[in-house]
Design a protein around this motif. Structure first.
Motif, PDB file in Angstrom:
ATOM      1  N   SER A   1       0.834  -1.453   0.007  1.00 42.63           N
ATOM      2  CA  SER A   1       0.070  -0.014  -0.018  1.00 42.63           C
ATOM      3  C   SER A   1       0.953   1.208   0.009  1.00 42.63           C
ATOM      4  CB  SER A   1      -0.908   0.159   1.287  1.00 42.63           C
ATOM      5  OG  SER A   1      -1.822  -1.234   1.117  1.00 42.63           O
ATOM      6  N   ASP A   2       0.648   2.137  -0.926  1.00 40.43           N
ATOM      7  CA  ASP A   2       1.497   3.351  -0.963  1.00 40.43           C
ATOM      8  C   ASP A   2       0.913   4.397  -0.082  1.00 40.43           C
ATOM      9  OD1 ASP A   2       3.510   2.900  -2.907  1.00 40.43           O
ATOM     10  OD2 ASP A   2       2.123   2.794  -4.589  1.00 40.43           O
ATOM     11  N   ILE A   3      -0.428   4.451   0.033  1.00 44.01           N
ATOM     12  CA  ILE A   3      -1.231   5.307   0.904  1.00 44.01           C
ATOM     13  C   ILE A   3      -1.887   4.437   1.863  1.00 44.01           C
ATOM     14  CG2 ILE A   3      -2.798   7.244   1.112  1.00 44.01           C
ATOM     15  CD1 ILE A   3      -2.215   8.045  -1.769  1.00 44.01           C
ATOM     16  N   LEU A   4      -1.897   4.840   3.204  1.00 41.40           N
ATOM     17  CA  LEU A   4      -2.977   4.381   4.244  1.00 41.40           C
ATOM     18  C   LEU A   4      -3.709   5.734   4.433  1.00 41.40           C
ATOM     19  CD1 LEU A   4      -1.111   2.570   7.010  1.00 41.40           C
ATOM     20  CD2 LEU A   4      -2.620   1.752   5.158  1.00 41.40           C
ATOM     21  N   PHE A   5      -5.145   5.402   4.448  1.00 44.00           N
ATOM     22  CA  PHE A   5      -6.143   6.356   4.714  1.00 44.00           C
ATOM     23  C   PHE A   5      -6.458   5.852   6.132  1.00 44.00           C
ATOM     24  CE2 PHE A   5      -6.481   6.583   0.254  1.00 44.00           C
ATOM     25  CZ  PHE A   5      -6.265   8.244  -0.172  1.00 44.00           C
ATOM     26  N   ILE A   6      -6.526   6.534   7.136  1.00 48.63           N
ATOM     27  CA  ILE A   6      -6.927   6.393   8.481  1.00 48.63           C
ATOM     28  C   ILE A   6      -7.812   7.339   9.136  1.00 48.63           C
ATOM     29  CG2 ILE A   6      -5.764   5.824  10.802  1.00 48.63           C
ATOM     30  CD1 ILE A   6      -3.209   5.120   9.518  1.00 48.63           C
ATOM     31  N   GLY A   7      -8.905   6.593   9.840  1.00 48.24           N
ATOM     32  CA  GLY A   7      -9.611   7.678  10.434  1.00 48.24           C
ATOM     33  C   GLY A   7     -11.170   6.770  10.732  1.00 48.24           C
ATOM     34  N   SER A   8     -12.006   7.628  10.623  1.00 47.43           N
ATOM     35  CA  SER A   8     -13.609   7.102  10.848  1.00 47.43           C
ATOM     36  C   SER A   8     -14.297   6.521   9.948  1.00 47.43           C
ATOM     37  CB  SER A   8     -14.165   8.176  11.816  1.00 47.43           C
ATOM     38  OG  SER A   8     -14.756   9.115  10.624  1.00 47.43           O
ATOM     39  N   SER A   9     -15.408   6.290   9.789  1.00 46.34           N
ATOM     40  CA  SER A   9     -16.321   5.898   8.752  1.00 46.34           C
ATOM     41  C   SER A   9     -16.350   6.796   7.484  1.00 46.34           C
ATOM     42  CB  SER A   9     -17.932   5.466   9.265  1.00 46.34           C
ATOM     43  OG  SER A   9     -18.385   7.030   9.835  1.00 46.34           O
ATOM     44  N   HIS A  10     -15.844   8.527   7.859  1.00 48.04           N
ATOM     45  CA  HIS A  10     -15.826   9.235   6.878  1.00 48.04           C
ATOM     46  C   HIS A  10     -14.598   8.803   6.002  1.00 48.04           C
ATOM     47  CE1 HIS A  10     -17.859  12.889   8.543  1.00 48.04           C
ATOM     48  NE2 HIS A  10     -18.377  11.555   9.092  1.00 48.04           N
ATOM     49  N   ILE A  11     -13.638   8.007   6.144  1.00 44.84           N
ATOM     50  CA  ILE A  11     -12.592   7.374   5.298  1.00 44.84           C
ATOM     51  C   ILE A  11     -13.442   6.123   4.331  1.00 44.84           C
ATOM     52  CG2 ILE A  11     -10.781   5.766   5.056  1.00 44.84           C
ATOM     53  CD1 ILE A  11      -9.877   8.509   5.659  1.00 44.84           C
ATOM     54  N   HIS A  12     -13.873   5.203   5.114  1.00 50.72           N
ATOM     55  CA  HIS A  12     -14.416   4.012   4.211  1.00 50.72           C
ATOM     56  C   HIS A  12     -15.856   4.261   3.531  1.00 50.72           C
ATOM     57  CE1 HIS A  12     -15.641   2.581   8.487  1.00 50.72           C
ATOM     58  NE2 HIS A  12     -17.147   2.635   7.875  1.00 50.72           N
ATOM     59  N   CYS A  13     -16.435   5.392   3.754  1.00 52.60           N
ATOM     60  CA  CYS A  13     -17.710   5.895   2.908  1.00 52.60           C
ATOM     61  C   CYS A  13     -17.368   6.756   2.219  1.00 52.60           C
ATOM     62  CB  CYS A  13     -18.643   6.146   4.166  1.00 52.60           C
ATOM     63  SG  CYS A  13     -19.326   4.898   5.063  1.00 52.60           S
ATOM     64  N   SER A  14     -15.965   7.466   2.096  1.00 57.36           N
ATOM     65  CA  SER A  14     -15.945   8.434   1.058  1.00 57.36           C
ATOM     66  C   SER A  14     -14.794   8.218  -0.032  1.00 57.36           C
ATOM     67  CB  SER A  14     -15.379  10.000   2.061  1.00 57.36           C
ATOM     68  OG  SER A  14     -16.325  10.149   2.902  1.00 57.36           O
ATOM     69  N   ILE A  15     -13.783   7.516   0.406  1.00 57.25           N
ATOM     70  CA  ILE A  15     -12.620   7.211  -0.445  1.00 57.25           C
ATOM     71  C   ILE A  15     -12.551   5.960  -0.859  1.00 57.25           C
ATOM     72  CG2 ILE A  15     -10.178   7.055  -0.356  1.00 57.25           C
ATOM     73  CD1 ILE A  15     -10.126   9.129   2.004  1.00 57.25           C
ATOM     74  N   ASN A  16     -12.747   5.686  -2.345  1.00 54.13           N
ATOM     75  CA  ASN A  16     -12.757   4.486  -2.877  1.00 54.13           C
ATOM     76  C   ASN A  16     -11.338   3.900  -3.417  1.00 54.13           C
ATOM     77  OD1 ASN A  16     -13.452   2.188  -4.519  1.00 54.13           O
ATOM     78  ND2 ASN A  16     -15.223   2.734  -5.286  1.00 54.13           N
ATOM     79  N   PRO A  17     -10.876   2.751  -2.730  1.00 51.23           N
ATOM     80  CA  PRO A  17      -9.355   2.534  -3.317  1.00 51.23           C
ATOM     81  C   PRO A  17      -9.639   1.750  -4.706  1.00 51.23           C
ATOM     82  CG  PRO A  17      -9.655   1.928  -0.948  1.00 51.23           C
ATOM     83  CD  PRO A  17     -11.103   2.270  -1.615  1.00 51.23           C
ATOM     84  N   ALA A  18     -10.484   1.252  -5.004  1.00 52.84           N
ATOM     85  CA  ALA A  18     -10.949   0.765  -6.393  1.00 52.84           C
ATOM     86  C   ALA A  18     -10.646   1.587  -7.414  1.00 52.84           C
ATOM     87  CB  ALA A  18     -12.150   0.064  -6.533  1.00 52.84           C
ATOM     88  N   ILE A  19     -11.365   3.145  -7.155  1.00 47.18           N
ATOM     89  CA  ILE A  19     -11.338   4.139  -8.234  1.00 47.18           C
ATOM     90  C   ILE A  19      -9.775   4.356  -8.127  1.00 47.18           C
ATOM     91  CG2 ILE A  19     -11.811   6.442  -8.675  1.00 47.18           C
ATOM     92  CD1 ILE A  19     -14.810   5.837  -7.858  1.00 47.18           C
ATOM     93  N   LEU A  20      -9.140   4.710  -7.082  1.00 48.88           N
ATOM     94  CA  LEU A  20      -7.723   5.144  -7.043  1.00 48.88           C
ATOM     95  C   LEU A  20      -6.822   4.416  -7.915  1.00 48.88           C
ATOM     96  CD1 LEU A  20      -7.395   6.306  -3.434  1.00 48.88           C
ATOM     97  CD2 LEU A  20      -7.710   7.769  -5.319  1.00 48.88           C
ATOM     98  N   TYR A  21      -7.193   2.960  -7.794  1.00 55.25           N
ATOM     99  CA  TYR A  21      -6.322   2.139  -8.417  1.00 55.25           C
ATOM    100  C   TYR A  21      -6.581   1.969 -10.030  1.00 55.25           C
ATOM    101  CZ  TYR A  21      -4.050  -2.089 -10.162  1.00 55.25           C
ATOM    102  OH  TYR A  21      -3.470  -3.132 -10.895  1.00 55.25           O
TER     103      TYR A  21
END
Length: 465
Positions: free
Chosen positions: A49-69
């Motif tokens: 993983s080049d980036i770690l997104f860390i935090g609350s549900s605002h991370i896993h409901c707002s940032i889509n790793p599939a699109i970033l890839y």
């Protein structure tokens, strides 16, 4: 003496193995708050993983790793848990550094607004369940739990005692019977729910509100640990319907970040830059839906690609995990979209065009050859000999593999996935894993299972009048 020692050692090993098995069974199976973190520490390829997104549900409901890839070639993981406290975020970072050294850590600032020494019990339980046993976990429990309940979080038999009466079939399956999905999981939770929201008016708020002392302490610790380990860090505020007072705290957090020369971006100050629509891009006041998350992720990905050294990982066999995660996401969206159709012909067309579907059909009652629904089923599922009374069919990847042939006495059984079987019997059963999906005794019942995602996609019935 040696025999006695051997017996003690064997007993201890057996006890530890049994305790581990019991703990896995009793643990809650929660995608949003638990599996994402547990999957991160369980996956062998997280060091990629080049980036770690860390935090609350605002991370896993707002940032889509599939699109970033898919669109930027960025490999990332959402190490997040619902309403995770700022000190939990600190311990997530510390524990993750045992496994990887990412090129960038991105921390969502939502829970900078906390103002109490201990989070609600149900929130901290998520952290305690998801984190592997380690010194960081023990220190976090000491920090987050009052002294009189410390033992409660350490002893799994006490911690999970209330779940004994809640256990069901899924609890006995590793990763809820979907091991392949979680093998590639990057912890994004899609939603097609749409809830109209009012756009907050915060651009004219420039004053600040002090942070709770404990929050500020761990905010500074996060900055310090990133500098000690020479890992760039970016603080963000993902879009949501925030209050004026929350904006004042974000202003204070940004002031502190500037003092330490750390970038801070509040994405609630520029909605127009990524065309966020408050009438259709939110699932609730705190979280984006899939459409909103796609907009935000693309905008964020462009910023990250332009401002950080992030290689394009697409096509690299070392990043096969992200390739598969993207495929799972695409299929998830396809399956979610299917359930939004209200026109039968459009629904059948989308079902027909999907790969990996197993479709069980039970038609109860008497039908005429010119029946519109009957003809649609026969045409879309390539059923040449369709019967007009009490018939059942099974279609696998657009091929008819079973027909009851007009018989009143029949039994069909097929293993259709890991820990998953389909049974059709005498027009009385249309079951997957012993759950009967017949909803009407006078009409057509259809259940759709996706072999790729290992999930039941839909169960519909068409009442005959």
């Amino acid at each position: 003496m040696k025999i006695k020692i051997i017996k003690i050692v064997l007993f201890t090993l057996i006890f530890i193995i049994m305790l581990s098995c019991i703990t896995k069974i009793l643990q809650p199976k929660d995608d949003g708050a638990i599996y994402g973190v547990r999957t991160f520490f369980a996956q062998n390829n997280n060091h990629n993983s080049d980036i770690l997104f860390i935090g609350s549900s605002h991370i896993h409901c707002s940032i889509n790793p599939a699109i970033l890839y898919k669109e930027y070639g960025i490999s990332s993981f959402n190490l997040s848990s619902g309403s995770a406290s700022f000190w939990s975020i600190y311990f997530y970072i510390k524990e993750s550094m045992k496994y990887i050294k990412p090129r960038l850590i991105v921390v969502d600032m939502y829970t900078i607004n906390q103002g109490a020494p201990y989070p609600p019990d149900f929130i901290f339980k998520r952290f305690a369940i998801s984190m592997p046993l380690s010194l960081n976990k023990i220190n976090a429990i000491r920090m987050e739990a009052s002294k009189n309940v410390f033992h409660y979080y350490i002893n799994p038999l006490v911690f999970y005692h209330e779940r004994y009466s809640e256990l069901n079939f899924i609890d006995f399956l590793l990763y809820k019977g979907r091991k392949n999905r979680y093998k590639y999981y990057k912890h994004y939770i899609p939603s097609v729910k749409v809830h109209l929201q009012n756009e907050p008016n915060i651009k004219s708020i420039y004053d600040v509100s002090k942070l709770y002392y404990k929050v500020e302490e761990y905010y500074l610790r996060i900055i310090k640990i990133s500098k000690i380990n020479d890992i760039p860090i970016l603080f963000i505020v993902a879009p949501y319907v925030l209050s004026n007072e929350e904006q004042r705290r974000f202003n204070e957090a940004e002031r502190i970040a500037n003092e330490y020369n750390v970038p801070f971006i509040n994405f609630n100050l520029n909605y127009g830059d990524y065309n966020l629509d408050f009438s259709k891009d939110f699932r609730d006041a705190g979280h984006l839906n899939d459409e909103g998350a796609a907009k935000f992720t693309r905008y964020l990905g462009k910023y990250l690609k332009e401002n950080y050294d992030l290689p394009d990982r697409r096509g690299d066999p070392k990043y096969y995990s992200w390739e598969m995660n993207a495929k799972y996401h695409d299929k998830d969206i396809y399956n979610i979209e299917l359930k939004q159709y209200t026109n039968l012909n459009e629904y059948m067309e989308k079902v027909k065009n999907a790969d990996d579907y197993v479709i069980g059909i039970t038609m109860l009652g008497n039908y005429q050859k010119n029946d519109r629904v009957l003809q649609s089923i026969a045409t879309n599922f390539n059923i040449d000999n369709i019967y007009l009374k009490n018939a059942s069919y099974v279609v696998d990847n657009n091929k008819l593999i079973y027909s009851s042939d007009g018989s009143n006495q029949y039994l069909f059984h097929k293993e259709i996935g890991s820990y998953t079987d389909l049974v059709i019997q005498n027009g009385q059963r249309l079951s997957i894993n012993r759950r009967n999906y017949i909803k009407t005794k006078n009409g057509i019942n259809i259940v759709i299972y996706d072999k790729f995602t290992e999930e039941i996609v839909d169960n519909i019935y068409l009442q005959k009048y």
